[in-house]
Scaffold this motif. Sequence first.
Motif, mmCIF file in Angstrom:
data_model
loop_
_atom_site.group_PDB
_atom_site.id
_atom_site.type_symbol
_atom_site.label_atom_id
_atom_site.label_comp_id
_atom_site.label_asym_id
_atom_site.label_seq_id
_atom_site.Cartn_x
_atom_site.Cartn_y
_atom_site.Cartn_z
ATOM 1 N N ARG A 28 0.762 -0.981 -0.014
ATOM 2 C CA ARG A 28 0.142 -0.005 -0.010
ATOM 3 C C ARG A 28 0.874 1.271 -0.052
ATOM 4 N N GLU B 242 -8.288 0.741 -7.161
ATOM 5 C CA GLU B 242 -8.109 0.130 -5.780
ATOM 6 C C GLU B 242 -9.371 -0.746 -5.141
ATOM 7 N N ASP B 243 -8.648 -1.912 -5.135
ATOM 8 C CA ASP B 243 -9.869 -2.954 -4.237
ATOM 9 C C ASP B 243 -11.139 -2.901 -5.048
ATOM 10 N N SER C 282 -14.399 -4.207 -6.590
ATOM 11 C CA SER C 282 -15.279 -5.116 -6.522
ATOM 12 C C SER C 282 -16.522 -5.049 -7.223
ATOM 13 N N GLU D 82 -13.228 -8.998 -8.597
ATOM 14 C CA GLU D 82 -12.958 -9.195 -7.022
ATOM 15 C C GLU D 82 -11.589 -8.510 -6.688
ATOM 16 N N ASP D 83 -11.729 -7.642 -5.896
ATOM 17 C CA ASP D 83 -10.498 -6.922 -5.198
ATOM 18 C C ASP D 83 -9.395 -6.443 -6.165
ATOM 19 N N ARG E 76 -6.774 -4.551 -7.808
ATOM 20 C CA ARG E 76 -5.810 -3.293 -7.717
ATOM 21 C C ARG E 76 -5.050 -3.262 -9.011
ATOM 22 N N ARG F 21 -17.617 -2.083 -5.004
ATOM 23 C CA ARG F 21 -16.899 -1.390 -3.838
ATOM 24 C C ARG F 21 -15.490 -0.988 -4.567
ATOM 25 N N GLY F 22 -14.788 -0.249 -3.813
ATOM 26 C CA GLY F 22 -13.452 0.015 -4.239
ATOM 27 C C GLY F 22 -13.331 1.564 -4.803
#
Lengths: 343, 344
Positions: free
Chosen positions: A10, A25-26, A28, A43-44, A46, A85-86
């Motif tokens: 990070r 970033e992250d 989803s 999914e997640d 980056r 998300r993210g």
Amino acid sequence: MGARSGGFRRSLGSQAAMGNILEIEDLSLTLRGSDGKRLPVLEDLRLSLSKGECLGIAGESGSGKSILAMTIMGLVPGASILERRGSVKFEGVELLGLSEDGFSKLRGNRMAMVFQEPMTSLNPLLTIGEQVGETIYAHQSDLSAADVEGRVCAAMSRAGFSDPGAYLASFPHQLSGGMRQRAMLAMSLVMEPDIIIADEPTTALDASLQVQLLDQLRHGVKDGGHALIFISHDLGVIRSIADRLAVLYAGFLVEEGPAAAVLEHPAHPYSAALTAALPRLTVEHRLPRSIPGHLPSPDKKPSGCVFSDRCVKAQRVCHETVPMSREVGRNRRARCLFPETVE
Amino acid sequence: METGSEVLRVWGLSKRFERERSMLQHLYDWWSGQSASKVQALCEVGMTIFAQETVGILGESGSGKSTLARILMGLLHSDEGGGMLLGNDLFDKRPGIRLANLRRMQMVFQDPFGSLDPRMSIKNILLEPFKIHGIADKQDWNRRLVDGLAEVGLEPNVLARYPAEFSGGQRQRIGICRALLLDPSVLIADEAVSALDVSVQAQILELLVRLKEARRLSLIFISHDVAVVRQLADRIIVLYRGSIVESLSADCLLKDAAHPYTRRLIGAALTLREGISKAVGVDVKKNDSVSEPQSAGCPFVAGCPEAFADCSDAPKLMELHPGHMVACHVPETVRAVEKIASLE
């Protein structure tokens, strides 16, 4: 271990963010399937992209590579999104949840896309000149017709038309497949966007045309200082154009690193299997090796590592734990509990 | 059948298609006294296929490779030329002989989505060959379908399902199963893997090779992909704009390719597949896709870096070495591709 290396990454990420034009970033994304099924397609994730860089995204159909491009471009219909998300930041501006007006100012202007099928993506009723010029009119309505034509011709010659003026009044059906794809490329270059996303732009073309077009794409991008995201299922093509490579599998970013390094010494078993599946020319008598099984559909992903049910190296722990993305070499990350050692 | 015995021989196959023209253009042709221009899709193509051999037919779009496959299968009629398949006249139109020819030679099509009728169950699709060819033993049908499916790696429960329920790779397996139900001696695969992702492509290639060995088939594998053809085929025939420009053993392809067009194909493939650029010293960027083919002369003259005055005469296919034919006035006899050889 996972948490520690995550924190380290990070901090690296925020340092690198200085020159980055796109920061994912992250991320989803879960889509709504028929009868309300949850379809986790990304999914997640980056990823980052710096100016003038060419990022290749590889994956089979269904891996989520096109949906990633559409998410960046704001083209995923809001009604189909169940959960998101993210963050996706373009020059620091958050794109997730940006209004349609906001996207309209960016699309074509700052971010452009070259689609896979030129025949269905071009309007058969408009001339090439009109279609390339349309983007200019949409963003700068105050230009004179002559100025617009000049810029259209400039973009077309950068896309590889040797005599752009001769094609301004042509309709798409009058052009060959390669010419149509060059017209698409000209449309994406005309506003000098910061990012060009090309989704399988050469798949439908003959090999020698592919070489020409990739060359034009690379020059068009490097000369203009654009950044390029090049999406393909063909690792060979990606190798010939990309600086960095990200391998997607069932919505997960399983490996990322410098393109040549990842292809020569893959760390993730899936990247290794994908390179072995590529037909080779310079190797004697070796048929491409297939990967047993098939890509899971988004609602039927295995527990644990998403590749565990097809992986030759999978152990019991792989079926139970979702591996974190971690450093496996210089500038290289992989999402695997037992990655190949590189360097 | 003995290895090395002749299975299929065709000679002088030519096919011209009429260009698509509007009413106005037809009127103009009539008024100006011109005959409508035609596209030469295939020009005097001849070849011989031996038992248990895999012949790769390599060509880009517009090379005539699909036209050739369709003529071999009797889906198109050639304007000129003839052929023999295991002692029968390949182009005999009497129904009994045509059906007998089809039982000996079957085809897997390019498009796994277009080649299966979406309204027929897999069972009905697979029963069609039996019905058309009057394979009588009805109580045997089911067993043969189940065996056939097992051979291509599918479960018997697929029989009740419909094409839309299957992925591209699975559909291609069904297409292969259908082609093999009649026990042919020759299988034609026309771009059978080019619509598939690389990993699925590898599965289907493995399947084709396994079936070819198990059933002692002769395989005609048509593709635009130099790397796939090189790994799969024993012998490679290169088509360009309807003419055979070169024919040689697959093992010699990189080392001995003598036609400038073949070398350009290899150069493009090396750039795309291996990231090696300018390996063959052929300008792959020289663009000839726009120009119309010359009516006489070498078909490759517009794209050829070595063209000279003689090239306005069409070169004949000549033997360079035993087993290596090339149609070029200036074939590359010196090892111009040494650079590639050193990469191996």
